[in-house]
Design a protein around this motif. Structure first.
Motif, PDB file in Angstrom:
ATOM      1  N   GLU A   1      34.564  41.707  34.651  1.00 51.13           N
ATOM      2  CA  GLU A   1      34.681  41.592  33.183  1.00 51.13           C
ATOM      3  C   GLU A   1      36.104  41.853  32.722  1.00 51.13           C
ATOM      4  OE1 GLU A   1      30.045  42.720  32.192  1.00 51.13           O
ATOM      5  OE2 GLU A   1      31.543  44.323  32.182  1.00 51.13           O
ATOM      6  N   ALA A   2      36.811  42.763  33.376  1.00 54.86           N
ATOM      7  CA  ALA A   2      38.225  42.994  33.040  1.00 54.86           C
ATOM      8  C   ALA A   2      39.051  41.763  33.401  1.00 54.86           C
ATOM      9  CB  ALA A   2      38.742  44.232  33.764  1.00 54.86           C
ATOM     10  N   THR A   3      38.649  41.043  34.439  1.00 51.84           N
ATOM     11  CA  THR A   3      39.332  39.804  34.807  1.00 51.84           C
ATOM     12  C   THR A   3      39.139  38.745  33.726  1.00 51.84           C
ATOM     13  OG1 THR A   3      39.019  40.338  37.150  1.00 51.84           O
ATOM     14  CG2 THR A   3      39.567  38.052  36.614  1.00 51.84           C
ATOM     15  N   ILE A   4      37.940  38.664  33.174  1.00 52.78           N
ATOM     16  CA  ILE A   4      37.697  37.745  32.050  1.00 52.78           C
ATOM     17  C   ILE A   4      38.620  38.105  30.884  1.00 52.78           C
ATOM     18  CG2 ILE A   4      36.038  37.027  30.269  1.00 52.78           C
ATOM     19  CD1 ILE A   4      33.816  37.482  32.387  1.00 52.78           C
ATOM     20  N   ALA A   5      38.681  39.384  30.544  1.00 50.95           N
ATOM     21  CA  ALA A   5      39.514  39.828  29.416  1.00 50.95           C
ATOM     22  C   ALA A   5      40.985  39.493  29.674  1.00 50.95           C
ATOM     23  CB  ALA A   5      39.329  41.328  29.189  1.00 50.95           C
TER      24      ALA A   5
END
Length: 194
Positions: free
Chosen positions: A56-60
């Motif tokens: 999810e941090a990669t998406i952000a």
């Protein structure tokens, strides 16, 4: 004569959809995997929740800085560089010139999928090198389940000409769902009592 160019309209597609069935197939692949899916290079296991947070941090990060399918390393190679090679230059002047060149060449903040996964791991608070490694393996499992190919990998899949930012986000989201559902600490994880 065969067509040799691809138009922008041909590259525009709806985002790939990763179903619950795909995630179940990925779980079966994980159960049959040769190496432990949830153990990183440190030799320690990471929870599904930690891996999901990394994804999810990669998406952000990709939403903030942008996604790029591949880097064009050759864009300035034929033009040459303006680095002076005068013997009378001071070390300070040479370093300033070199730093200016590096800054100019790396001005594009967009990242590929694999670079973004790595940068989240290097950034500290949202992941580490273990969760980056495991997250990459999780994405490989999801892509293998999605394509039905035993040799498929997420990075080459993400570099296909037809991929979009929405496709990459869909893959990362599916990977996070998979990690939370089937990773260590999850209620549905193998070996857990319900």
């Amino acid at each position: 004569m065969p067509k040799t160019t691809i138009t922008a309209a041909e590259l525009t597609t709806d985002a790939v959809v990763f179903t619950d069935e795909t995630l179940r197939k990925a779980a079966d692949l994980a159960a049959d995997a040769y190496r432990p899916v949830w153990t990183g290079p440190s030799g320690e296991e990471s929870s599904g929740e930690l891996v999901a947070r990394h994804l999810e941090a990669t998406i952000a990060l990709l939403d903030k800085d942008g996604w790029i399918r591949t880097y064009d390393y050759g864009k300035g190679w034929s033009a040459g560089t303006d680095l002076p090679d005068d013997d009378s230059m001071t070390v300070k002047a040479m370093l300033k010139s070199l730093l200016r060149l590096v800054r100019d060449e790396t001005g594009d903040p967009r990242r590929t999928l694999s670079t973004a996964l790595r940068h989240v791991g290097e950034g500290g608070g949202k992941g580490d090198s273990d969760t980056a490694y495991i997250a990459s393996g999780v994405l490989d499992l999801v892509v293998r389940a999605h394509t039905g190919s035993d040799s498929a990998s997420a990075t080459p899949w993400s570099e296909r000409l037809t991929r979009t930012h929405a496709d990459i986000t869909a893959l990362l989201t599916a990977g996070a769902r998979f990690a939370r559902t089937y990773g260590p600490g999850a209620a549905g994880a193998p070996g857990r009592d319900a």
